[in-house]
Enzyme design. Structure first.
Site, PDB file in Angstrom:
ATOM      1  N   ASP A 172       0.809  -1.225   0.000  1.00 55.78           N
ATOM      2  CA  ASP A 172       0.000   0.000   0.000  1.00 55.78           C
ATOM      3  C   ASP A 172       0.839   1.271   0.000  1.00 55.78           C
ATOM      4  OD1 ASP A 172       0.985   0.142   2.573  1.00 55.78           O
ATOM      5  OD2 ASP A 172      -0.947  -0.014   3.566  1.00 55.78           O
ATOM      6  N   TYR A 263      11.081   4.134   1.916  1.00 55.23           N
ATOM      7  CA  TYR A 263      11.959   3.057   2.409  1.00 55.23           C
ATOM      8  C   TYR A 263      13.393   3.163   1.904  1.00 55.23           C
ATOM      9  CZ  TYR A 263       7.968   0.675   4.480  1.00 55.23           C
ATOM     10  OH  TYR A 263       6.886   0.360   5.268  1.00 55.23           O
TER      11      TYR A 263
HETATM   12  P1  NAD Z   1      -0.617  -9.089  13.148  1.00 58.39           P
HETATM   13  O1  NAD Z   1       0.332  -9.943  13.892  1.00 58.39           O
HETATM   14  O2  NAD Z   1      -1.498  -8.168  13.902  1.00 58.39           O
HETATM   15  O3  NAD Z   1      -1.565  -9.973  12.240  1.00 58.39           O
HETATM   16  C1  NAD Z   1      -1.191 -11.119  11.592  1.00 58.39           C
HETATM   17  C2  NAD Z   1      -2.150 -12.256  11.893  1.00 58.39           C
HETATM   18  O4  NAD Z   1      -1.746 -13.396  11.128  1.00 58.39           O
HETATM   19  C3  NAD Z   1      -2.162 -12.700  13.353  1.00 58.39           C
HETATM   20  O5  NAD Z   1      -3.482 -12.708  13.855  1.00 58.39           O
HETATM   21  C4  NAD Z   1      -1.567 -14.104  13.319  1.00 58.39           C
HETATM   22  O6  NAD Z   1      -2.105 -14.969  14.293  1.00 58.39           O
HETATM   23  C5  NAD Z   1      -1.911 -14.550  11.915  1.00 58.39           C
HETATM   24  N1  NAD Z   1      -1.058 -15.614  11.371  1.00 58.39           N
HETATM   25  C6  NAD Z   1       0.274 -15.782  11.505  1.00 58.39           C
HETATM   26  N2  NAD Z   1       0.676 -16.863  10.823  1.00 58.39           N
HETATM   27  C7  NAD Z   1      -0.423 -17.371  10.214  1.00 58.39           C
HETATM   28  C8  NAD Z   1      -0.644 -18.485   9.367  1.00 58.39           C
HETATM   29  N3  NAD Z   1       0.362 -19.251   8.978  1.00 58.39           N
HETATM   30  N4  NAD Z   1      -1.902 -18.732   8.944  1.00 58.39           N
HETATM   31  C9  NAD Z   1      -2.934 -17.958   9.342  1.00 58.39           C
HETATM   32  N5  NAD Z   1      -2.773 -16.885  10.136  1.00 58.39           N
HETATM   33  C10 NAD Z   1      -1.543 -16.593  10.574  1.00 58.39           C
HETATM   34  O7  NAD Z   1       0.264  -8.258  12.086  1.00 58.39           O
HETATM   35  P2  NAD Z   1      -0.118  -6.950  11.274  1.00 58.39           P
HETATM   36  O8  NAD Z   1       0.768  -5.833  11.721  1.00 58.39           O
HETATM   37  O9  NAD Z   1      -1.554  -6.721  11.297  1.00 58.39           O
HETATM   38  O10 NAD Z   1       0.373  -7.291   9.823  1.00 58.39           O
HETATM   39  C11 NAD Z   1      -0.086  -8.395   9.065  1.00 58.39           C
HETATM   40  C12 NAD Z   1       0.726  -8.514   7.806  1.00 58.39           C
HETATM   41  O11 NAD Z   1       0.368  -7.525   6.854  1.00 58.39           O
HETATM   42  C13 NAD Z   1       2.237  -8.333   8.015  1.00 58.39           C
HETATM   43  O12 NAD Z   1       2.943  -9.198   7.177  1.00 58.39           O
HETATM   44  C14 NAD Z   1       2.461  -6.907   7.594  1.00 58.39           C
HETATM   45  O13 NAD Z   1       3.788  -6.643   7.274  1.00 58.39           O
HETATM   46  C15 NAD Z   1       1.549  -6.851   6.407  1.00 58.39           C
HETATM   47  N6  NAD Z   1       1.191  -5.525   5.904  1.00 58.39           N
HETATM   48  C16 NAD Z   1       1.456  -5.283   4.616  1.00 58.39           C
HETATM   49  C17 NAD Z   1       1.108  -4.096   4.057  1.00 58.39           C
HETATM   50  C18 NAD Z   1       1.404  -3.864   2.618  1.00 58.39           C
HETATM   51  O14 NAD Z   1       1.241  -2.776   2.143  1.00 58.39           O
HETATM   52  N7  NAD Z   1       1.855  -4.855   1.868  1.00 58.39           N
HETATM   53  C19 NAD Z   1       0.479  -3.119   4.802  1.00 58.39           C
HETATM   54  C20 NAD Z   1       0.187  -3.398   6.136  1.00 58.39           C
HETATM   55  C21 NAD Z   1       0.546  -4.623   6.671  1.00 58.39           C
HETATM   56  C1  G6P Z   2       3.412   0.658   5.064  1.00 62.76           C
HETATM   57  C2  G6P Z   2       4.105  -0.428   4.290  1.00 62.76           C
HETATM   58  C3  G6P Z   2       3.716  -1.777   4.770  1.00 62.76           C
HETATM   59  C4  G6P Z   2       3.860  -1.871   6.275  1.00 62.76           C
HETATM   60  C5  G6P Z   2       2.951  -0.827   6.867  1.00 62.76           C
HETATM   61  C6  G6P Z   2       2.773  -0.822   8.360  1.00 62.76           C
HETATM   62  O1  G6P Z   2       2.098   0.788   4.671  1.00 62.76           O
HETATM   63  O2  G6P Z   2       3.907  -0.361   2.929  1.00 62.76           O
HETATM   64  O3  G6P Z   2       4.477  -2.723   4.095  1.00 62.76           O
HETATM   65  O4  G6P Z   2       3.515  -3.148   6.725  1.00 62.76           O
HETATM   66  O5  G6P Z   2       3.444   0.409   6.457  1.00 62.76           O
HETATM   67  O6  G6P Z   2       3.896  -0.722   9.090  1.00 62.76           O
HETATM   68  P1  G6P Z   2       3.796  -0.678  10.688  1.00 62.76           P
HETATM   69  O7  G6P Z   2       5.188  -0.360  11.085  1.00 62.76           O
HETATM   70  O8  G6P Z   2       2.806   0.389  11.024  1.00 62.76           O
HETATM   71  O9  G6P Z   2       3.347  -2.043  11.143  1.00 62.76           O
HETATM   72 MN    MN Z   3       4.619  -2.302   1.942  1.00 65.90          MN
END
Ligand code: NAD
Ligand code: G6P
Ligand code: MN
Length: 441
Positions: A172, A263
């Protein structure tokens, strides 16, 4: 497609799920789901967020069947879209990923440097399992992955499932940045047609066309130089994000050609960034004390009062909106502009074919159609080749269980750059990750 949809969110207990649920409600006319499944491997987390989902949907779209589960058949069978956002090892290991490198004066970050390397090796195992579990039960579903570090996950999944054309890896940050650019320029973010190239969390905006076809990138650079740079919702962002956005100005002053992803600062100013990070209180601590605490308290409160009245689960709706907009673009065959990850295959002419580049694409029901970029100049090629090599070696370290490749990857990473430091960090990470990592020999 004109049927009602079944959508599954894997990592249903994620801190981002409530924001995605709100976005489902806002998008229900254009993206009409009949069934929503939340799936997680941690019942405690899943139950809290699942109850919030039930209440929110009962209030706003009562015809949608809502389920939360740990059952793979329920999650994957007959789903049209599977949205994946897991965190293998949880915040507990994120904290270690960030704190271990800082012991050696190296940047500690979720997706960049040794933190991203450590998290990448953990994510690969679970992400491969999720794709296998899905495909055993469902050959048609789109798998939309946001799990970080998305660059490593995208490269590893494409190596493991080369013929699977319905996995899309997304971040995102490009949209967050476009929203911030628009605010600074006082224009509508939806009117911007961006051009962008790079790898995930390692790229540049090269053009921003407005509705009249005029490129406003120069105007943006001048504004960043004179006014600085803030996230679109500055009032609601944590201090570490404000610091991160502020450094975009330094990058534009140093390298004036394009506008970089936030980043890139970890790679341009690794010593400065490491010196500014607190080794005893990192972003993981900030998130655990902030977003995670707030989300779980608010969702529990909703369950107690059996209503979402007065409940605030989201500070920034952009994330949820982007995630649903991506699925919507595929479902409605919109061919809308999105910046997503795709296998290079000549898009950037002078980078390897198998790099997972992040570029502007038109997204519709056949998946992303990328815009060709042509050749990139020496500075960008040098940086990207280095980062590509780091990503490839990280995945190979995982697939081959190779200590040597892991050490090579970390040594190449611009945030580390020193093989002796790389070895110390690697040995600490092996211990910290335990059985979350394959044995490296
Ligand atoms: P979080 O720990 O709050 O949530 C992750 C959830 O996944 C947890 O509830 C955990 O129990 C579950 N989980 C872990 N392993 C699993 C598996 N094998 N199968 C099913 N469920 C499983 O973490 P978060 O901060 O909410 O982030 C979630 C993910 O989203 C992270 O990888 C984060 O980096 C990613 N993220 C990506 C973007 C992006 O732009 N690409 C943006 C925001 C978050
Ligand atoms: C940005 C990035 C994500 C990252 C998110 C949250 O949106 O693109 O890849 O997971 O920030 O980061 P945070 O440090 O708030 O968990
Ligand atoms: Mn990202």
């Amino acid at each position: 497609m004109n049927k009602k949809l079944k959508v599954t969110v894997v990592g249903g207990g994620s801190t981002w799920t409530p924001g995605i649920l709100n976005a489902f409600v806002r998008h229900q006319e254009r993206f009409p789901i009949s069934e929503l499944v939340l799936f997680d491997n941690n019942w405690e987390r899943q139950e809290v967020i699942g109850k919030y989902a039930e209440i929110l949907f009962k209030e706003n779209c009562p015809d949608v069947k809502v389920t939360y589960t740990m059952d793979k058949d329920v999650a994957y069978k007959d789903a049209d879209f599977i949205m994946v956002q897991i965190r293998t090892g949880g915040y507990e290991l994120r904290e270690k990923d960030e704190k271990i490198p800082l012991k050696y004066g190296v940047v500690g970050q979720e997706t960049c440097g040794p933190g991203g390397f450590s998290y990448g090796i953990r994510s690969l195992r679970d992400m491969i399992e999720i794709v296998e579990d899905t495909r055993e039960r469902n050959s048609e579903a789109w798998i939309l992955n946001y799990t970080n570090p998305a660059a490593i996950v995208a490269y590893g999944l494409t190596k493991k499932f080369p013929n699977d054309k319905k996995i899309l890896n997304i971040c995102d940050q490009p949209i967050n940045l476009i929203n911030s650019f628009s605010k600074l320029m006082n224009i509508d973010p939806n009117s911007i047609e961006p051009r962008y190239f790079g790898l995930n969390h390692f790229g540049w905006f090269t053009h921003l066309y407005d509705n009249d076809g005029k490129d406003v990138l120069k105007e943006l650079k001048d504004l960043i130089k004179s006014n600085g740079f803030l996230p679109a919702d500055a009032a609601e962002r944590d201090q570490s994000w404000l610091d991160t956005y502020a450094l975009v100005r330094d990058m534009v002053l140093d390298f004036d050609e394009f506008v970089p992803s936030t980043y890139l600062q970890y790679y341009f100013y690794p010593e400065y960034k490491a010196s500014k990070l607190n080794p005893n209180y990192t972003r993981a601590n900030e998130v655990m004390d902030g977003r995670e605490k707030m989300i779980f308290e608010e969702c529990s409160k909703a369950a107690q009062q059996n209503s979402t009245e007065g409940i605030h689960v989201v500070k920034n709706e952009a994330h949820g909106d982007m995630i649903i907009s991506i699925a919507e673009a595929i479902y409605l065959n919109e061919n809308k502009y999105f910046i997503v990850m795709v296998e290079n295959n000549g898009i950037i002419e002078n980078l390897p074919d198998d790099a997972q580049v992040e570029v502007t694409c038109l997204l519709g029901n056949r998946g992303p159609i990328p815009f060709n970029y042509g050749k990139i100049d020496t500075f960008y090629k040098g940086l990207l080749e280095n980062q590509y090599a780091y990503e490839k070696l990280t995945c190979e370290a995982y697939f081959e269980g190779s200590y040597t490749k892991a050490l090579q990857a970390l040594t190449l990473n611009r945030t580390v750059n020193d093989a002796k430091k790389a070895r110390k960090i690697l040995d600490d990470l092996i211990e910290a990750n335990g059985s979350f990592w394959p044995k490296l020999k």
